[in-house]
Design a protein around this motif. Structure first.
Motif, PDB file in Angstrom:
ATOM      1  N   MET A   1      27.598  27.179 -96.301  1.00 32.21           N
ATOM      2  CA  MET A   1      26.202  27.245 -95.929  1.00 32.21           C
ATOM      3  C   MET A   1      26.050  28.146 -94.706  1.00 32.21           C
ATOM      4  O   MET A   1      26.856  28.088 -93.794  1.00 32.21           O
ATOM      5  N   GLY A   2      25.004  28.969 -94.690  1.00 37.44           N
ATOM      6  CA  GLY A   2      24.798  29.934 -93.613  1.00 37.44           C
ATOM      7  C   GLY A   2      24.323  29.299 -92.323  1.00 37.44           C
ATOM      8  O   GLY A   2      23.924  28.140 -92.286  1.00 37.44           O
ATOM      9  N   GLN A   3      24.386  30.079 -91.283  1.00 33.70           N
ATOM     10  CA  GLN A   3      23.943  29.621 -89.978  1.00 33.70           C
ATOM     11  C   GLN A   3      22.427  29.460 -89.966  1.00 33.70           C
ATOM     12  O   GLN A   3      21.696  30.210 -90.596  1.00 33.70           O
ATOM     13  N   ARG A   4      21.963  28.465 -89.248  1.00 38.82           N
ATOM     14  CA  ARG A   4      20.534  28.190 -89.134  1.00 38.82           C
ATOM     15  C   ARG A   4      19.826  29.327 -88.400  1.00 38.82           C
ATOM     16  O   ARG A   4      20.338  29.878 -87.431  1.00 38.82           O
ATOM     17  N   LYS A   5      18.635  29.671 -88.880  1.00 37.44           N
ATOM     18  CA  LYS A   5      17.834  30.699 -88.217  1.00 37.44           C
ATOM     19  C   LYS A   5      17.395  30.207 -86.845  1.00 37.44           C
ATOM     20  O   LYS A   5      17.174  29.011 -86.639  1.00 37.44           O
ATOM     21  N   ILE A   6      17.236  31.132 -85.914  1.00 36.24           N
ATOM     22  CA  ILE A   6      16.664  30.806 -84.608  1.00 36.24           C
ATOM     23  C   ILE A   6      15.219  30.393 -84.838  1.00 36.24           C
ATOM     24  O   ILE A   6      14.462  31.080 -85.513  1.00 36.24           O
ATOM     25  N   ARG A   7      14.853  29.243 -84.285  1.00 32.55           N
ATOM     26  CA  ARG A   7      13.488  28.717 -84.445  1.00 32.55           C
ATOM     27  C   ARG A   7      12.698  28.980 -83.162  1.00 32.55           C
ATOM     28  O   ARG A   7      13.108  28.566 -82.078  1.00 32.55           O
ATOM     29  N   VAL A   8      11.569  29.654 -83.319  1.00 32.09           N
ATOM     30  CA  VAL A   8      10.737  30.052 -82.185  1.00 32.09           C
ATOM     31  C   VAL A   8       9.354  29.419 -82.322  1.00 32.09           C
ATOM     32  O   VAL A   8       8.721  29.509 -83.377  1.00 32.09           O
ATOM     33  N   LEU A   9       8.901  28.794 -81.263  1.00 32.42           N
ATOM     34  CA  LEU A   9       7.526  28.301 -81.186  1.00 32.42           C
ATOM     35  C   LEU A   9       6.753  29.275 -80.314  1.00 32.42           C
ATOM     36  O   LEU A   9       7.118  29.502 -79.160  1.00 32.42           O
ATOM     37  N   LEU A  10       5.704  29.855 -80.862  1.00 25.32           N
ATOM     38  CA  LEU A  10       4.856  30.763 -80.107  1.00 25.32           C
ATOM     39  C   LEU A  10       3.503  30.093 -79.935  1.00 25.32           C
ATOM     40  O   LEU A  10       2.863  29.714 -80.920  1.00 25.32           O
ATOM     41  N   ALA A  11       3.093  29.912 -78.681  1.00 21.59           N
ATOM     42  CA  ALA A  11       1.869  29.161 -78.387  1.00 21.59           C
ATOM     43  C   ALA A  11       0.940  29.935 -77.467  1.00 21.59           C
ATOM     44  O   ALA A  11       1.380  30.697 -76.612  1.00 21.59           O
ATOM     45  N   LYS A  12      -0.346  29.703 -77.657  1.00 23.11           N
ATOM     46  CA  LYS A  12      -1.401  30.304 -76.825  1.00 23.11           C
ATOM     47  C   LYS A  12      -2.078  29.173 -76.049  1.00 23.11           C
ATOM     48  O   LYS A  12      -3.055  28.606 -76.507  1.00 23.11           O
ATOM     49  N   PRO A  13      -1.551  28.835 -74.864  1.00 21.19           N
ATOM     50  CA  PRO A  13      -2.151  27.736 -74.095  1.00 21.19           C
ATOM     51  C   PRO A  13      -3.445  28.169 -73.402  1.00 21.19           C
ATOM     52  O   PRO A  13      -3.665  29.348 -73.127  1.00 21.19           O
ATOM     53  N   GLY A  14      -4.281  27.202 -73.142  1.00 19.25           N
ATOM     54  CA  GLY A  14      -5.482  27.451 -72.353  1.00 19.25           C
ATOM     55  C   GLY A  14      -6.631  28.035 -73.143  1.00 19.25           C
ATOM     56  O   GLY A  14      -6.704  27.917 -74.361  1.00 19.25           O
ATOM     57  N   LEU A  15      -7.501  28.698 -72.430  1.00 16.09           N
ATOM     58  CA  LEU A  15      -8.764  29.164 -72.988  1.00 16.09           C
ATOM     59  C   LEU A  15      -8.730  30.597 -73.508  1.00 16.09           C
ATOM     60  O   LEU A  15      -9.750  31.110 -73.949  1.00 16.09           O
ATOM     61  N   ASP A  16      -7.595  31.220 -73.439  1.00 19.39           N
ATOM     62  CA  ASP A  16      -7.451  32.593 -73.916  1.00 19.39           C
ATOM     63  C   ASP A  16      -7.865  32.676 -75.390  1.00 19.39           C
ATOM     64  O   ASP A  16      -7.366  31.930 -76.222  1.00 19.39           O
ATOM     65  N   GLY A  17      -8.770  33.575 -75.710  1.00 19.91           N
ATOM     66  CA  GLY A  17      -9.273  33.673 -77.075  1.00 19.91           C
ATOM     67  C   GLY A  17      -8.784  34.871 -77.848  1.00 19.91           C
ATOM     68  O   GLY A  17      -9.317  35.187 -78.907  1.00 19.91           O
TER      69      GLY A  17
END
Length: 128
Positions: A1-17
């Motif tokens: 079984m292959g290596q697990r992919k890098i998991r990235v959480l990308l978030a936009k906190p606050g009021l930025d629209g």
């Protein structure tokens, strides 16, 4: 079984629209072979921390264009430490004045990327 992919959480906190850049980064990281979870606009810090825990991510990226990068990053770092999330890479990106880069790194950000950063620089940083 292959290596697990890098998991990235990308978030936009606050009021930025504005999330055009965050969506671009998300696609580019996926193209580089990473698994990306994008939370969308107007996220609260407790929700970002909960998602990072639930999704078992390796990297958390906070995309901030609103000028509140210092306060939001500090809040994220404090809450993530409180919840025991201290092994993820923390990236902060967006409209970040040069004078604040050192402050963000001193708080605990592993890297800070401005709006003009070449995507290859970000991918290389995450991969290494």
């Amino acid at each position: 079984m292959g290596q697990r992919k890098i998991r990235v959480l990308l978030a936009k906190p606050g009021l930025d629209g504005h999330d055009r850049g965050a969506k671009f980064i998300s696609r580019a990281l996926r193209d580089a072979g990473m698994e990306v979870i994008y939370t969308g606009l107007h996220q609260k810090i407790p929700n970002i921390v909960a998602t990072a825990m639930d999704e078992d991510v390796d990297v958390v990226g906070l995309s901030i264009l609103s000028g509140s990068h210092l306060a939001l990053t500090k809040k994220y770092i404090n809450l993530s430490k409180e919840k025991g999330l201290d092994d993820q890479l923390l990236l902060v990106g967006g409209t970040i004045p040069g004078v604040d880069v050192r402050k963000l790194k001193d708080m605990g950000a592993d890297a800070v990327f401005g709006v003009e950063t070449n995507i290859d620089v970000i991918v290389d940083f995450i991969n290494n």
